[in-house]
Design a protein around this motif. Structure first.
Motif, mmCIF file in Angstrom:
data_model
loop_
_atom_site.group_PDB
_atom_site.id
_atom_site.type_symbol
_atom_site.label_atom_id
_atom_site.label_comp_id
_atom_site.label_asym_id
_atom_site.label_seq_id
_atom_site.Cartn_x
_atom_site.Cartn_y
_atom_site.Cartn_z
ATOM 1 N N SER A 1 0.831 -1.207 0.000
ATOM 2 C CA SER A 1 0.000 0.000 0.000
ATOM 3 C C SER A 1 0.861 1.251 0.000
ATOM 4 C CB SER A 1 -0.931 -0.003 1.218
ATOM 5 O OG SER A 1 -1.808 -1.099 1.173
ATOM 6 N N ALA A 2 1.982 1.186 0.726
ATOM 7 C CA ALA A 2 2.881 2.348 0.761
ATOM 8 C C ALA A 2 3.381 2.687 -0.637
ATOM 9 C CB ALA A 2 4.047 2.067 1.697
ATOM 10 N N LYS A 3 3.765 1.674 -1.406
ATOM 11 C CA LYS A 3 4.235 1.929 -2.774
ATOM 12 C C LYS A 3 3.104 2.421 -3.667
ATOM 13 C CE LYS A 3 8.127 -1.271 -2.852
ATOM 14 N NZ LYS A 3 8.765 -2.405 -3.545
ATOM 15 N N MET A 4 1.898 1.907 -3.430
ATOM 16 C CA MET A 4 0.765 2.324 -4.248
ATOM 17 C C MET A 4 0.446 3.800 -4.003
ATOM 18 S SD MET A 4 -3.072 0.736 -4.342
ATOM 19 C CE MET A 4 -3.360 1.231 -2.636
ATOM 20 N N PHE A 5 0.428 4.226 -2.740
ATOM 21 C CA PHE A 5 0.180 5.629 -2.438
ATOM 22 C C PHE A 5 1.325 6.508 -2.931
ATOM 23 C CE2 PHE A 5 -2.860 3.872 0.614
ATOM 24 C CZ PHE A 5 -3.917 4.750 0.472
ATOM 25 N N LEU A 6 2.529 5.984 -2.862
ATOM 26 C CA LEU A 6 3.694 6.770 -3.272
ATOM 27 C C LEU A 6 3.650 7.103 -4.758
ATOM 28 C CD1 LEU A 6 6.463 7.912 -2.322
ATOM 29 C CD2 LEU A 6 7.459 5.744 -3.052
ATOM 30 N N SER A 7 3.195 6.169 -5.565
ATOM 31 C CA SER A 7 3.205 6.373 -7.020
ATOM 32 C C SER A 7 2.226 7.449 -7.466
ATOM 33 C CB SER A 7 2.879 5.050 -7.730
ATOM 34 O OG SER A 7 1.579 4.606 -7.368
ATOM 35 N N SER A 8 1.213 7.767 -6.645
ATOM 36 C CA SER A 8 0.186 8.734 -7.037
ATOM 37 C C SER A 8 0.484 10.142 -6.550
ATOM 38 C CB SER A 8 -1.177 8.289 -6.504
ATOM 39 O OG SER A 8 -1.167 8.229 -5.080
ATOM 40 N N ILE A 9 1.641 10.373 -5.936
ATOM 41 C CA ILE A 9 1.957 11.684 -5.370
ATOM 42 C C ILE A 9 2.362 12.652 -6.478
ATOM 43 C CG2 ILE A 9 3.623 12.916 -3.938
ATOM 44 C CD1 ILE A 9 3.599 10.608 -2.028
ATOM 45 N N SER A 10 1.814 13.871 -6.425
ATOM 46 C CA SER A 10 2.178 14.929 -7.357
ATOM 47 C C SER A 10 1.853 16.267 -6.703
ATOM 48 C CB SER A 10 1.407 14.788 -8.678
ATOM 49 O OG SER A 10 0.031 15.045 -8.471
ATOM 50 N N PRO A 11 2.475 17.369 -7.157
ATOM 51 C CA PRO A 11 2.177 18.681 -6.572
ATOM 52 C C PRO A 11 0.722 19.092 -6.705
ATOM 53 C CG PRO A 11 4.215 18.760 -7.833
ATOM 54 C CD PRO A 11 3.599 17.436 -8.107
ATOM 55 N N ALA A 12 -0.008 18.502 -7.646
ATOM 56 C CA ALA A 12 -1.410 18.870 -7.824
ATOM 57 C C ALA A 12 -2.293 18.416 -6.665
ATOM 58 C CB ALA A 12 -1.937 18.273 -9.134
ATOM 59 N N MET A 13 -1.772 17.590 -5.764
ATOM 60 C CA MET A 13 -2.566 17.094 -4.646
ATOM 61 C C MET A 13 -2.863 18.194 -3.636
ATOM 62 S SD MET A 13 -0.643 13.432 -4.022
ATOM 63 C CE MET A 13 -1.737 13.017 -2.666
ATOM 64 N N ILE A 14 -2.032 19.233 -3.573
ATOM 65 C CA ILE A 14 -2.215 20.312 -2.600
ATOM 66 C C ILE A 14 -2.411 21.607 -3.368
ATOM 67 C CG2 ILE A 14 -1.161 21.595 -0.710
ATOM 68 C CD1 ILE A 14 0.266 19.135 0.147
ATOM 69 N N ALA A 15 -3.564 22.247 -3.135
ATOM 70 C CA ALA A 15 -3.854 23.484 -3.848
ATOM 71 C C ALA A 15 -3.028 24.647 -3.323
ATOM 72 C CB ALA A 15 -5.345 23.803 -3.743
ATOM 73 N N THR A 16 -2.782 24.644 -2.005
ATOM 74 C CA THR A 16 -2.010 25.729 -1.397
ATOM 75 C C THR A 16 -0.537 25.410 -1.531
ATOM 76 O OG1 THR A 16 -3.785 26.083 0.203
ATOM 77 C CG2 THR A 16 -1.653 27.090 0.675
ATOM 78 N N GLN A 17 0.128 26.108 -2.440
ATOM 79 C CA GLN A 17 1.546 25.847 -2.659
ATOM 80 C C GLN A 17 2.392 26.658 -1.688
ATOM 81 O OE1 GLN A 17 3.437 23.709 -4.628
ATOM 82 N NE2 GLN A 17 1.470 22.676 -4.777
ATOM 83 N N GLY A 18 3.707 26.456 -1.772
ATOM 84 C CA GLY A 18 4.622 27.021 -0.788
ATOM 85 C C GLY A 18 5.357 25.878 -0.110
ATOM 86 N N THR A 19 5.991 26.149 1.022
ATOM 87 C CA THR A 19 6.690 25.105 1.773
ATOM 88 C C THR A 19 6.555 25.394 3.253
ATOM 89 O OG1 THR A 19 8.303 24.912 -0.024
ATOM 90 C CG2 THR A 19 8.850 23.845 2.056
ATOM 91 N N ASP A 20 5.798 24.548 3.947
ATOM 92 C CA ASP A 20 5.589 24.701 5.390
ATOM 93 C C ASP A 20 6.093 23.438 6.072
ATOM 94 O OD1 ASP A 20 4.846 25.386 7.895
ATOM 95 O OD2 ASP A 20 2.734 25.746 7.448
#
Length: 580
Positions: free
Chosen positions: A152-171
Motif C-alpha cells: 500500500s505504501a508503494k501504491m500511495f507513493l506512485s500517485s503523489i504529485s504537486p497537484a494534490m495540494i492546492a495551497t503551494q509554498g513550503t511549510d
C-alpha cells in the motif's frame, strides 16, 4: 534455508509408488507365464544373454528421474543472502515535500521522482518496521497512516504529485508537527521523522517543531534533494515558472536550513544526489534507532535450484539409455551389477566408486555455477511473471533487484523500462530504455528499446526527440514498419505543431500590437482628461475647499491607524506570497 516455490506439484509424487506397484504386478505376471514353459532354472540356461538385473535397474533409473522431474517443477529454492537482524523494528514517518520547487530537474530525473525512488528503496529494505507518509507544501496532510503494509505504501507513493495540494509554498513546521502526532503509542521503539525537501521554508517554525519532536523521543532526519546552484521550475508546457515580477524562478537547495533542522531534531542531514550513497547513509542512521535488539537469521533472497536437479535427471536418462536389457557380448567381462557365479566372479571387473563420485561432484559443481550465473535472469523471469499478471509495481521491484545484481543486463533494464512505462513513470522509463540500448548487442532488441523511447517522447509531444529515437530504431532494424509509420506520423505532428506555434506567435504579436495601440490611445485620453481636470481644479479650488480636503485627509489617516491596531490584535493569519 531450503523451500519450494510451487509445492503443490509435489502431490504428483504419489504417482511414484503407484508405478512401483504396477511394475511389481507386471513382473509377477511375467514369472507366472515363464513357469508355463518349464522349470525356471532350465529356461534361464536357455537364455544366457538375458539379464535379470538390467530391466530392474532401468526401471529404477526412470522412476528416480520422474521423481526428480516433479521436484524440479515444484521449483526448489535455496536461501543465499543471509542477514543477521538485530532490531525488532522501528516506526518511520516520511514527510515528502511536493511543492512546485520539487519539479526542478537539477537531480535526474527530477527532485520529486528522485525522492520517490529513495522511498521505494527504503521500503524494500524494511522487514519488521512500520511506515507512514505525509505530503506537504503550503499545507500538510497524512497520505498514508503508519502501517506495515509495504504494498500500500508503494501504491500511495506512485500517485503523489504537486497537484494534490492546492495551497503551494513550503511549510516544513506543519509537516513535522503532524508527523510527531502520527506515531503509535508503543514504547521502546525507535521513531524517526524523515523530511525529504529542498530546504525552502517559506513559513518558519520548522526548527522549533523539530526540537519539540526531539523532546518527545523522535529523531528528525533531513534528506536534501537538489543542487545549491539552483534550477528553474518547469511548468509542463515547455516554459518555466515565473514570480510576480515576471522573472524566472530559480530554486536551489538550502543546505544550511536542512542542517539546522537536522541538528534541532537530533538526527542527521543527508544530501541526495545521483548516486546511492544517500540510501546507504540513511539505512545506517536508522539502524541506530533499534532499542530492543534480538538476533535472527533471515534468508532475504532465494535462488532457483532446478538447474541442478535438471542436470541429475539428464544424467539418469543418459545412463538409462546406455544400459541394454540384454548382456553386451563386447562388455561381457565387465559386470556393473554384481557377480553371477564363481567363474564370472573371477573374470568380472567392477567400476571404481571413485569414478562415480567424480561424476557426481562434477555435476554438482556445474549446477552450482549455472545457478549463480542465472541469479539476475531468474529475477527477470520472476518480474516477467508478475508483469504478465498485471502487477507492474511488483514487476518493477523484481527488475530493480535484477539490475542491482547485474547492472549490465540489457534485458533487465529494458523490462524495467516497460514496467515503469506501464505505471506512467515515463521519465524513469526513458532512462532505462537508454541504458538497455547502450548495453544491448542484438540490433533487433536495441531497435525495440529506441522504439519505446520514441513512443514515450511522442506521447509527451517531444517530436524532435521522438524522431531521433525512431531513426535510431530503423538504423538497427530497417524492417520495423511500426517505427517507420510512427516516424512519418511524428514528422507530420511536428510540422503541425510548428505551424500552430507560428500561428499562435503571430496572433500574440498582433494582439500585443493592438493592445499597445489601445494602451497608447487610452494613455493619451487619460493625459488629456487629467490636464482638463487639473485646470478645472485650479479654477474651482478655494481656500475653504482646501481646508476641507486637508481635514478629510487627517480623518482618513486616523481611521487607517485604528484599523491597523485592530488588525494587530486579531489572530495571525498566514499570507501566501510564493507558490513554490
Amino acid at each position: 534455508m531450503f523451500r519450494f516455490e510451487d509445492p503443490i506439484y509435489l502431490y504428483l509424487l504419489a504417482v511414484v509408488p503407484l508405478l512401483f506397484v504396477i511394475r511389481w504386478l507386471m513382473v509377477r505376471q511375467q514369472k507366472k507365464r515363464l513357469r508355463k514353459f518349464g522349470d525356471p532354472a532350465l529356461v534361464r540356461q536357455l537364455m544366457p544373454d538375458v539379464s535379470r538385473f538390467r530391466p530392474a535397474v532401468k526401471f529404477w533409473l526412470l522412476l528416480v528421474a520422474l521423481a526428480l522431474l516433479i521436484v524440479m517443477v515444484a521449483r526448489p529454492q535455496m536461501g543465499t543472502k543471509i542477514s543477521h537482524e538485530k532490531r525488532t523494528g522501528i516506526e518511520t514517518i516520511i514527510c515528502m515535500d511536493i511543492s512546485n520547487s520539487m519539479l526542478a530537474e537539477d537531480v535526474a530525473p527530477s527532485r520529486l521522482d528522485r525522492a520517490k525512488m529513495m522511498v521505494e528503496n527504503l521500503v524494500d529494505h524494511f522487514h519488521n518496521d512500520k511506515i507512514g507518509l505525509i505530503v506537504f507544501a503550503g499545507d500538510a496532510f497524512v497520505q498514508l497512516p503508519i502501517t506495515s503494509d509495504y504494498v500500500s505504501a508503494k501504491m500511495f507513493l506512485s500517485s503523489i504529485s504537486p497537484a494534490m495540494i492546492a495551497t503551494q509554498g513550503t511549510d516544513i513546521a506543519a509537516a513535522v508537527n503532524m508527523a510527531s502526532h502520527s506515531f503509535t503509542q508503543q514504547e521502546g521503539v525507535g521513531k524517526a521523522i524523515i523530511v525529504i525537501t529542498d530546504g525552502e521554508d517559506h513559513e518558519g517554525g520548522a526548527l522549533e517543531a523539530a526540537a519539540d519532536a526531539k523532546e518527545n523521543g523522535m529523531r528528525t532526519y533531513v534528506l536534501g534533494v537538489g543542487s545549491p546552484d539552483g534550477a528553474p521550475i518547469p511548468t509542463g508546457d515547455g516554459d518555466y515558472m515565473k514570480d510576480n515580477t515576471g522573472q524566472t524562478v530559480m530554486t536551489g537547495l538550502n543546505e544550511e536550513m536542512c542542517r539546522q533542522l537536522a541538528d534541532a531534531g537530533g538526527g542527521a542531514y543527508i544530501h541526495v544526489g545521483n548516486n546511492t550513497n544517500a540510501q546507504e547513509q540513511l539505512d545506517h542512521e536508522l539502524d541506530k534507532l533499534a532499542k530492543k535488539e534480538i538476533s535472527s537469521t533471515i534468508y532475504s533472497d532465494y535462488d532457483e535450484q532446478f538447474q541442478a536437479v535438471g542436470i541429475i535427471v539428464l544424467l539418469l536418462l543418459v545412463i538409462e539409455v546406455c544400459i541394454l536389457e540384454i548382456k553386451n557380448p563386447v562388455l561381457r567381462r565387465i559386470s556393473l551389477f554384481g557377480k553371477t557365479g564363481k567363474q564370472a566372479g573371477a573374470e568380472a571387473r567392477t567400476v571404481s566408486p571413485r569414478i562415480v563420485l567424480l561424476v557426481v561432484l562434477l555435476a554438482s559443481n556445474l549446477s552450482f555455477l549455472v545457478c549463480h550465473a542465472q541469479n539476475d535472469r531468474q529475477l527477470v523471469r520472476q518480474g516477467n511473471k508478475q508483469y504478465r499478471l498485471g502487477n507492474a509495481g511488483d514487476a518493477e521491484v523484481s527488475y530493480r533487484k535484477a539490475v542491482e545484481r547485474n547492472q549490465r543486463n540489457p534485458q533487465a533494464n529494458y523490462n524495467l523500462g516497460n514496467a515503469l512505462m506501464q505505471q506512467r513513470k515515463d521519465s524513469l522509463a526513458t532512462i532505462q530504455f537508454e541504458k538497455a540500448a547502450k548495453l544491448e548487442t542484438n540490433p533487433l532488441r536495441r531497435a525495440q528499446a529506441y522504439h519505446n523511447i520514441g513512443v514515450v517522447c511522442q506521447q509527451h509531444k517531444l517530436y524532435a526527440e521522438a524522431i531521433e529515437a525512431y531513426k535510431e530504431s530503423l538504423r538497427n532494424n530497417p524492417a520495423d514498419h511500426e517505427s517507420r509509420y510512427n516516424l512519418e506520423l511524428c514528422k507530420r505532428q511536428q510540422k503541425q505543431q510548428q505551424n500552430q506555434d507560428q500561428q499562435n506567435q503571430d496572433q500574440k504579436n498582433k494582439d500585443k500590437d493592438k493592445q499597445d495601440q489601445q494602451n497608447q490611445d487610452q494613455q493619451k485620453k487619460d493625459e488629456q482628461k487629467q490636464n482638463q481636470e487639473k485646470q478645472q481644479d485650479k479654477q474651482q479650488m478655494s481656500k475653504e475647499n482646501a481646508e476641507q480636503l486637508l481635514n478629510a485627509a487627517i480623518q482618513e489617516e486616523k481611521n487607517t491607524q485604528e484599523r491597523m491596531k485592530k488588525a494587530q490584535q486579531q489572530p495571525h493569519r498566514r499570507s501566501l506570497e510564493k507558490n513554490w
